[in-house]
Write a protein that holds these residues in place. Sequence first.
Motif, PDB file in Angstrom:
ATOM      1  N   THR A 174       0.842  -1.316   0.002  1.00  0.00           N
ATOM      2  CA  THR A 174      -0.057   0.075   0.005  1.00  0.00           C
ATOM      3  C   THR A 174       0.753   1.358  -0.021  1.00  0.00           C
ATOM      4  O   THR A 174       0.395   2.458  -0.542  1.00  0.00           O
ATOM      5  N   SER A 175       2.158   1.227   0.581  1.00  0.00           N
ATOM      6  CA  SER A 175       2.801   2.552   0.329  1.00  0.00           C
ATOM      7  C   SER A 175       3.622   2.685  -0.657  1.00  0.00           C
ATOM      8  O   SER A 175       4.421   3.738  -0.960  1.00  0.00           O
ATOM      9  N   VAL A 177       3.288   3.079  -4.984  1.00  0.00           N
ATOM     10  CA  VAL A 177       2.133   3.482  -6.024  1.00  0.00           C
ATOM     11  C   VAL A 177       2.786   3.174  -7.596  1.00  0.00           C
ATOM     12  O   VAL A 177       4.024   3.446  -7.699  1.00  0.00           O
ATOM     13  N   LYS A 179       3.484   3.821 -11.027  1.00  0.00           N
ATOM     14  CA  LYS A 179       3.465   4.868 -11.740  1.00  0.00           C
ATOM     15  C   LYS A 179       3.331   4.865 -13.306  1.00  0.00           C
ATOM     16  O   LYS A 179       2.381   5.418 -13.956  1.00  0.00           O
ATOM     17  N   LEU A 192       7.504   1.921  -9.796  1.00  0.00           N
ATOM     18  CA  LEU A 192       6.988   2.103  -8.315  1.00  0.00           C
ATOM     19  C   LEU A 192       7.498   3.474  -7.800  1.00  0.00           C
ATOM     20  O   LEU A 192       8.482   3.607  -7.798  1.00  0.00           O
ATOM     21  N   GLU A 195       5.603   6.261  -1.373  1.00  0.00           N
ATOM     22  CA  GLU A 195       4.901   7.596  -0.725  1.00  0.00           C
ATOM     23  C   GLU A 195       4.650   7.526   0.458  1.00  0.00           C
ATOM     24  O   GLU A 195       3.612   8.039   1.086  1.00  0.00           O
TER      25      GLU A 195
END
Length: 196
Positions: A174-175, A177, A179, A192, A195
Amino acid sequence: MRIFIQINGNGDKMRVIAGKLRSRQLKSVGSKLTRPTTDKNKENLFNMIGPYFDGGVCLDLFGGSGGLGIEAISRGMDQLYSVDKQYKAFQTIKENICSLNIESQVFVYKLDYQKALQKFSDENLSFDLVLLDPPYGLKVTQKILEFLLNHQMLNDNCLIVVEDLNEEVFDIPTSLVLKKKQSYGITTLQILRYEG
């Protein structure tokens, strides 16, 4: 501006195209134990994450000839930690960094990726760019991502580049993302971003 590493016609030499080391020659490993990223994939990779960096620390966990990590140094990364467990690859990376006079910026290790990750964790290292191009079929991406996250080894907005076979799937924590994602023949390139 297009950013890529080009393999010359003789097949055993590469050169850095962009940045402070552009046009400098690189040796390739010349072993069936390593699988160089194709020119097309490299070009697309650098276009996705570049063109240049404003400092930072790069980890190349399956270094091969060191070409991808060296390109990151050429384009502005401050330091590179390049790892490969194969002796020929380790020697090739060392020769390449010596020929480019970037020994002060590049740290080369002949280690299995798990031992390397544990060593870097013990040294409290953290990274701004992580390059993951494992041997086909190794199925280690999930484990590596979880280790990097669990040991707080990713700086804010760290980019993680994963190149693997199309059928090699992993769950994105989950941390992180996703791209960008692009397939080339039998391989898929995923970018990735961490974030937090």
